[in-house]
Design an enzyme around this catalytic site. Structure first.
Site, PDB file in Angstrom:
ATOM      1  CG  HIS A 367      -2.134  -0.846   1.093  1.00  0.00           C
ATOM      2  ND1 HIS A 367      -3.276  -0.464   0.424  1.00  0.00           N
ATOM      3  CD2 HIS A 367      -2.383  -2.104   1.545  1.00  0.00           C
ATOM      4  CE1 HIS A 367      -4.174  -1.427   0.483  1.00  0.00           C
ATOM      5  NE2 HIS A 367      -3.659  -2.434   1.160  1.00  0.00           N
ATOM      6  CE  LYS A 560      -7.078  13.302   0.229  1.00  0.00           C
ATOM      7  NZ  LYS A 560      -7.176  12.127  -0.626  1.00  0.00           N
ATOM      8  NE  ARG A 561      -2.573   7.732   6.342  1.00  0.00           N
ATOM      9  CZ  ARG A 561      -1.332   7.821   5.864  1.00  0.00           C
ATOM     10  NH1 ARG A 561      -0.365   8.323   6.616  1.00  0.00           N
ATOM     11  NH2 ARG A 561      -1.030   7.405   4.644  1.00  0.00           N
ATOM     12  CE  LYS A 566      -2.839  10.214   2.884  1.00  0.00           C
ATOM     13  NZ  LYS A 566      -3.352   9.530   1.689  1.00  0.00           N
ATOM     14  CB  THR A 668     -10.529   4.498  -1.460  1.00  0.00           C
ATOM     15  OG1 THR A 668     -10.267   4.726  -0.075  1.00  0.00           O
ATOM     16  CG2 THR A 668      -9.762   3.272  -1.926  1.00  0.00           C
ATOM     17  CE  LYS A 672     -14.092   5.461   0.629  1.00  0.00           C
ATOM     18  NZ  LYS A 672     -13.107   5.546   1.713  1.00  0.00           N
TER      19      LYS A 672
END
Length: 856
Positions: A367, A560-561, A566, A668, A672
């Protein structure tokens, strides 16, 4: 239910009257109250137990079918299962939401308020855990036999509080009222051993056997949660393990006044399952993480082997015919040496036999692309805590080195030492878990096309050269049943009116919405629903943040985390830029926009936590400045989790997917958002690439460096963030605001670490490691295009609908079918009569219509 012949049908009939009577009975026997006296938490508990009573019948029928048909199982092992609330989702998948709603209404209660009494199960944190939850949903809906295996964390990762803009971690006490939808299974307990030493003893035929002695033991007690397939009466199991002491209380120690020693074993056991991802910046935290991983892996594998051998006439050599163990990232990699230990020590197999069985049973999902995120353990810690497991790992590594030498020694163009430095399991005082999983298993898969190619060409290049047949891609997916049918019932009802209900179990049917993008009346209907969803989120923000936001503004959402790659940091820097333009450029016009963030930062991740403080500090300044006339708002959603994520996804206009190219394995959240009609602004990274291939580049906003460009910068070291800062006055002005007190009440040092992160680097990392300044202008220009596009209402709506129409590929149902076909080789198990096809889900339309009012 049953037909006239008595055959159990695959669709169960929910008994509303029985449910209603059960709720009343539970209120009386559990709380000694009448319905008029009961509060909403008590009604939730009573209703959940009543629901479980009817779930049990399907669960037992599924287990009976397993016994009769003897299928192959996948055991999906994961440190996280981010399940969300179970009550409403279970009701929908059981196709019982409407009768439950009616029954509760007749008893005087609103199902929406009762649902809100259920805490999110604190069994996960980020995309890893949510993917695992989606996979379990799809496995059950597709009739594939599976067990999810994890840990029953008492306090989750943490409940996020925001105090003075800072993240504060508090225990997530989700079990304070118990979990009515689980079953404790003490008859299936397993004994887990830690520490001690390894003794050898002679066996038959002159062989030497080994056993671990000394140390200490804990009991692993399974708690089973039902995972219900949609409309098929099929129920798999999520088995989460709790730790208990062998001896709970030492009365003799207590009587002697040694009260701590009296409960010492209980404390040791309890610590294992207290929290998800305990802080590991100290040796005690590292030891606890390793202990957690071995605890749930050992319990799960012992349980699987025991279950396999419980059937008469079984031969342990046939284990791979009936079980496959899927390792969700490196955390469960101890499956490899633990299965070897059981086969060698308990079943007395030869090494080669045990190795072959283990190889055929174990598959690994990678991952992450970043090598520093691949788990490694100090050899000393590993050997002390797991002495027999370490001994086995050592032998696996020794044999692997022989394999590498045999392969390359005759090829003088190959530097064998470099190969071993890259691929060894034991190297430089560390146990490298990803390497162990790759060497010992039969399958290695990435989770998006770009991610898999980077693994093969860069991060795991040497392994791919040695074992090309092991590698494949399985692009991640999401379950539409959770994130549309449950999370956005208004839109779900609209979709069903337009294209029928087949999309619930076949997301590819969403392509039928493409025609709606070209019909003005359909576009108007879509906008009306989106507006209602935005109003719902606006109410949530007002209630939880005390901030009033305009549903007519653009809802620009990044949830998100929180991690540097990110790039929530880049997002808030752009917000600072917009605010500066509004303040100092009278000619600047922007469409009103609300930037919404939601993220948890790991407790020990200082940079991430300071980024949260920056977001909240910027929000405090902007939201309280009347001069900008509500053109700009910033909101940080505290304690981001599945239940509030459903509200956020449904309301999003813009989906921020802005990771540094080459760093996001898949993602993901982007899927969504796409499912719910949000338009992506993002980099050419992870699943963004495949999404754009499906929807067309004209329906997304793509910017920034490519993966190849980022990788080349990292290779040649020529990226110069300071030069960008020095030569670009706009960037320099915004970056300087980090240290001029603009957003820190005059404190010039508060955000200095973030300033340094961009211009000088930290802890040996280069300046601007994730290329924020390199991509900033491209991001800024792309955001301007978003502003312009949103002003064209009809065109924007077309883009949003085309996103939804193109989402079919990204169902976890499709992903699971690929795993089944290429890796697991499972067969479907039907409960009673085999359905003719997905069209046999006859009650699906009714289930949707009945869910419409749920969250509207």
């Amino acid at each position: 239910m049953a037909d006239k012949s008595g055959t159990t049908l695959y669709e169960a009939e929910f008994n509303k009257d029985l449910f209603k009577r059960s709720v009343e009975y539970n209120i009386k026997t559990m709380y000694r109250r009448t319905m008029d006296e009961a509060n909403e938490q008590q009604v939730f508990q009573a209703a959940a137990f009543a629901l479980k009573d009817q779930i049990i019948d399907c669960w037992m029928n599924t287990q009976k079918a397993f016994e009769e048909q003897d299928p192959k199982f996948v055991y999906y092992l994961s440190m996280e299962f981010l399940m969300g609330r179970a009550f409403g989702n279970d009701a929908i998948n059981l196709q019982a939401f409407e009768p439950i709603k009616e029954a509760l209404a007749e008893l005087g209660f609103d199902i929406n308020r009762i649902e809100d009494e259920e805490p999110d199960a604190a069994l996960g944190n980020g995309g890893l855990g949510r993917l695992a939850a989606c996979f379990l949903d799809s496995l059950a809906t597709l009739n594939y036999p599976a067990y999810g295996c994890g840990i029953r964390y008492r306090y989750g990762m943490f409940s996020q509080k925001i105090r003075n803009g800072y993240q504060v971690e508090a225990p997530d006490n989700w079990l304070v009222n118990g979990n009515p939808l689980e079953l404790r299974r003490p008859e299936l307990e397993q004994i887990i051993q830690f520490g001690g030493r390894v003794d050898s003893y002679p066996g038959e035929n002159g062989r030497t056997y080994y056993r671990q002695v000394g140390g200490y033991q804990v009991k692993a007690i399974p708690y089973d949660m039902p995972v219900i397939g949609y409309g098929n009466g099929f129920i798999n199991t999520l088995r989460i393990w709790d730790a208990e002491p062998i001896e709970i209380f030492h009365l003799d120690s207590f009587d002697k006044g040694d009260y701590q020693k009296a409960v010492e074993q209980d404390n040791i056991a309890r610590t294992i399952c207290e929290v998800l991802y305990p802080c590991d910046d100290h040796i005690q935290g590292k030891e606890l993480r390793l202990k957690q991983q071995y605890f749930f892996v050992s319990a799960s594998i012992q349980s699987a082997v025991r279950r396999f051998m419980s059937k008469e006439g079984r031969d342990i050599h046939d284990l791979p015919e009936k079980y496959v163990f899927q390792l969700n990232d490196t955390h469960p990699t101890l499956v490899v040496p633990e299965l070897m230990r059981i086969l060698l020590d308990d079943y007395k197999l030869e090494w080669e036999e045990a190795e072959e069985i283990t190889h055929r049973c174990c598959a690994y999902t990678n991952h992450t692309i970043m090598s520093e995120a691949l788990e490694k353990w100090p050899v000393g810690l590993f050997r002390e805590l797991l002495p027999r497991i370490y001994q086995i790992v050592e032998e696996i590594n020794r044999r692997f080195e022989i394999e590498v030498h045999n392969r390359y020694d005759s090829d003088h163009s190959v530097n064998v030492a470099q190969k071993l430095a890259s691929m060894d399991i034991l190297y430089d005082g560390q146990v490298r878990m990803a390497n162990l999983a790759i060497v010992a298993g039969f399958s290695v898969n990435g989770v998006a096309a770009l991610h898999t190619e980077i693994l093969k060409k860069r991060e795991l290049k040497d392994f791919y050269e040695l074992y090309p047949e092991k590698f494949s891609n399985k692009t991640n997916g999401i379950t539409q049943r959770r994130f549309m049918l449950h999370g956005d019932p208004l839109m779900a009802e609209w979709i069903t009116r337009k294209i029928g209900d087949g999309w619930i179990t076949d997301l590819s049917q969403m392509k039928g919405l493409a025609a709606c993008a070209n019909r003005q009346t359909d576009r108007a209907q879509f906008r009306k629903i989106k507006r209602k969803n935005k109003e719902r989120l606006a109410r949530y923000i007002a209630e939880n943040n005390g901030i009033i936001v305009d549903p007519d503004s653009i809802f620009d959402i990044q949830i998100k985390r929180l991690h540097e790659y990110k790039r929530q940091f880049m997002n808030i820097l752009h917000v600072m830029y917009l605010y500066d333009r509004l303040k100092h450029d009278p000619g600047f016009d922007m469409y009103p926009r609300t930037f919404i963030f939601g993220a948890k930062a790991a407790a020990g991740y200082k940079t991430a936590k300071l980024t949260i403080k920056l977001i909240n500090s910027v929000a405090d300044v902007i939201n309280n400045d009347p001069a900008i006339k509500n053109k700009l708002k910033v909101v940080f959603i505290k304690d981001y989790k599945v239940s509030n994520a459903e509200i956020l996804f449904a309301a999003a206009d813009v989906s921020e997917q802005i990771s540094t190219a080459s760093k996001e394995a898949s993602g993901t959240g982007c899927m969504k958002m796409m499912l719910n009609g949000a338009v992506t602004i993002g980099t050419w990274d992870g699943a963004n690439i495949e999404m754009v291939e499906e929807m067309g580049r004209e329906n997304a906003f793509i910017f920034g460096l490519s993966a190849d460009e980022v990788i080349e910068y990292e290779r040649n070291g020529k990226y110069n963030a300071r030069s960008i800062y020095d030569h670009d006055p706009v960037i320099r002005k915004i970056v300087d605001q980090l240290v001029d007190g603009t957003f820190s009440n005059g404190d010039r040092e508060l955000f200095r670490p973030l300033y340094d992160l961009l211009l000088t680097g930290q802890n040996g990392s280069p300046a601007d490691r994730y290329f924020i300044l390199a991509d900033f202008n491209a991001y800024k220009e792309c955001q301007q295009k978003v502003d312009e596009a949103y002003r064209d209402t009809e065109h924007w709506t077309k883009m949003a609908i085309m996103n939804m129409a193109s989402v079919g590929k990204f169902s976890s149902d499709r992903t699971i079918e690929e795993y089944v076909e290429d890796i697991w080789h499972l067969k479907k198990v039907y409960i009673g009569k085999k359905p003719a096809g997905t069209s046999a889900r006859k009650t699906a339309k009714k289930a949707i219509a009945k869910a419409v009012s749920k969250k509207s």
